[in-house]
Enzyme design. Structure first.
Site, PDB file in Angstrom:
ATOM      1  N   ASP A  45      15.951 -13.599 -27.431  1.00  0.00           N
ATOM      2  CA  ASP A  45      17.066 -13.977 -26.565  1.00  0.00           C
ATOM      3  C   ASP A  45      16.768 -15.314 -25.886  1.00  0.00           C
ATOM      4  OD1 ASP A  45      19.531 -12.664 -24.809  1.00  0.00           O
ATOM      5  OD2 ASP A  45      18.244 -13.980 -23.619  1.00  0.00           O
ATOM      6  N   TYR A  50      18.162 -22.958 -21.328  1.00  0.00           N
ATOM      7  CA  TYR A  50      16.711 -22.751 -21.290  1.00  0.00           C
ATOM      8  C   TYR A  50      15.959 -23.951 -21.842  1.00  0.00           C
ATOM      9  CZ  TYR A  50      17.780 -17.711 -20.739  1.00  0.00           C
ATOM     10  OH  TYR A  50      18.248 -16.493 -20.333  1.00  0.00           O
ATOM     11  N   LYS A  75      23.272 -18.466 -25.509  1.00  0.00           N
ATOM     12  CA  LYS A  75      24.318 -18.363 -24.494  1.00  0.00           C
ATOM     13  C   LYS A  75      24.961 -19.709 -24.248  1.00  0.00           C
ATOM     14  CE  LYS A  75      21.294 -14.986 -22.320  1.00  0.00           C
ATOM     15  NZ  LYS A  75      20.033 -15.541 -22.852  1.00  0.00           N
ATOM     16  N   HIS A 105      27.279 -17.520 -20.403  1.00  0.00           N
ATOM     17  CA  HIS A 105      26.079 -17.302 -19.587  1.00  0.00           C
ATOM     18  C   HIS A 105      26.399 -16.839 -18.160  1.00  0.00           C
ATOM     19  CE1 HIS A 105      21.618 -18.742 -19.361  1.00  0.00           C
ATOM     20  NE2 HIS A 105      21.790 -17.590 -18.777  1.00  0.00           N
TER      21      HIS A 105
END
Length: 268
Positions: A45, A50, A75, A105
Site C-alpha cells: 500500500d 508518499y 492513492k 486519499h
C-alpha cells in the site's frame, strides 16, 4: 482463517498488507518491500504523496514474484486536479499497467469532487477497484448517492485505541471493506500496559496482538515497518486466535467512543 476478502466488485484483496507511509524513497523503501514479499506479503500500500512509488515498483520488479500475485494500492492526492492523469503518473512510477486499488486519499474539496474521475480510471482499466480513505459516514453517503460504482474500500486510522465502530458498521452495511492504517499507532500503542499483558499471556508481540485484533474485528490491516525481523513477525499472525476476553479487553482501550468520524484532526 481466510487470508483474502472478496470485495463488493468481485475482486479479492489480501487481508494483510505492508504500508509504506513515512518510508523513505530509495533503499529504505526497496528493502522494506523486498523483505515483506520474502516473508509472504502479497499486498503493498503506497500513495502519490508518499513519494516512494518508484521504489515500490523497483522492489516488486526485483522480487521475482509475479506481478499478478501482488496486490498494489495507491492513492489519488486530492489537491491535484484529475485522478486519471495522476494515476497514469503513478503507473509510470510503479512500472505497471494497472493498480489493484486506487483510493481518494482524503476528502479535500468535498467528498464527491474526485469521484467521477475515479470511476473513469476504473472504466479505462487503470485500476481494478476504487475506494476512499479518511471518509466519515456523511462523506461516504455523499459518494454513494452519486450512483454508479460505489467505493469498495474505506481506508481509515483504526486500532483498539481508535475503534471506530459506528463508522465500521456503516461501511459494512454498504459492503465497503474497512482497511486499518496505523494499526500500531505508528508505534505509540506498543508500550500500553494492558496490551503488553495480553501479549505476554498469548506468547506474542504487542504488534502481533494489535494486528490479530484487526483481523478478528473484520478489518484489512496495513502495518508498517522498515525492520526485517518486525516485518516478518507482523505477518506471522494467522496461527493464533485472541479469545473473547482478550478481544473485550482490547476493545476497552478505545479512546474515540466508537466514533463515526474518520479522523479526529483532519489535515485538509
Amino acid at each position: 482463517m481466510n487470508t483474502v476478502r472478496k470485495l463488493a466488485d468481485g475482486t479479492e484483496i489480501p487481508l494483510l498488507g505492508l504500508g509504506v507511509w513515512q518510508v523513505g524513497d530509495g533503499r529504505e523503501c526497496e528493502d522494506a518491500v523486498r523483505w515483506a514479499l520474502e516473508a509472504g506479503y502479497r499486498h503493498i500500500d503506497t500513495a502519490q504523496v508518499y513519494g516512494n512509488e518508484e521504489s515500490v515498483g523497483r522492489a516488486i520488479r526485483d522480487s521475482g514474484v509475479a506481478r499478478e500475485d501482488i496486490y498494489i494500492t495507491t492513492k489519488f492526492a486530492p489537491a491535484r486536479r484529475d485522478p486519471v492523469a495522476e494515476l497514469e503518473g503513478s503507473l509510470r512510477r510503479l512500472g505497471v499497467d494497472q493498480v489493484d486499488l486506487y483510493l481518494v486519499h482524503w476528502p479535500q474539496g468535498g467528498p464527491t469532487r474526485a469521484w467521477a474521475g475515479m470511476q473513469r480510471a476504473r472504466e479505462r482499466g487503470l485500476a481494478r477497484s476504487i475506494g476512499v480513505s479518511n471518509f466519515d459516514v456523511g462523506e461516504l453517503a455523499a459518494v454513494i448517492a452519486l450512483g454508479g460504482a460505489a467505493p469498495v474500500v474505506n481506508q481509515i486510522q483504526f486500532s483498539p485505541f481508535e475503534y471506530r465502530r459506528a463508522l465500521q458498521d456503516v461501511c459494512e452495511r454498504h459492503d465497503i471493506a474497512v482497511e486499518a492504517y496505523s494499526p500500531l499507532g505508528t508505534g505509540r500503542h506498543l508500550g500500553d500496559e494492558a496490551l503488553a499483558a495480553i501479549a505476554g499471556r498469548v506468547g506474542r508481540t504487542p504488534a502481533q496482538v494489535l494486528i490479530r485484533w484487526s483481523l478478528q474485528r473484520g478489518l484489512i490491516v496495513l502495518p508498517k515497518s522498515v525492520h526485517q525481523d518486525r516485518i516478518a513477525q507482523n505477518f506471522d499472525v494467522f496461527g493464533f486466535d485472541l479469545g473473547d476476553d482478550d478481544l473485550a479487553a482490547l476493545d476497552a482501550l478505545d479512546r474515540t467512543g466508537g466514533t463515526a468520524t474518520a479522523h479526529e484532526h483532519p489535515w485538509w
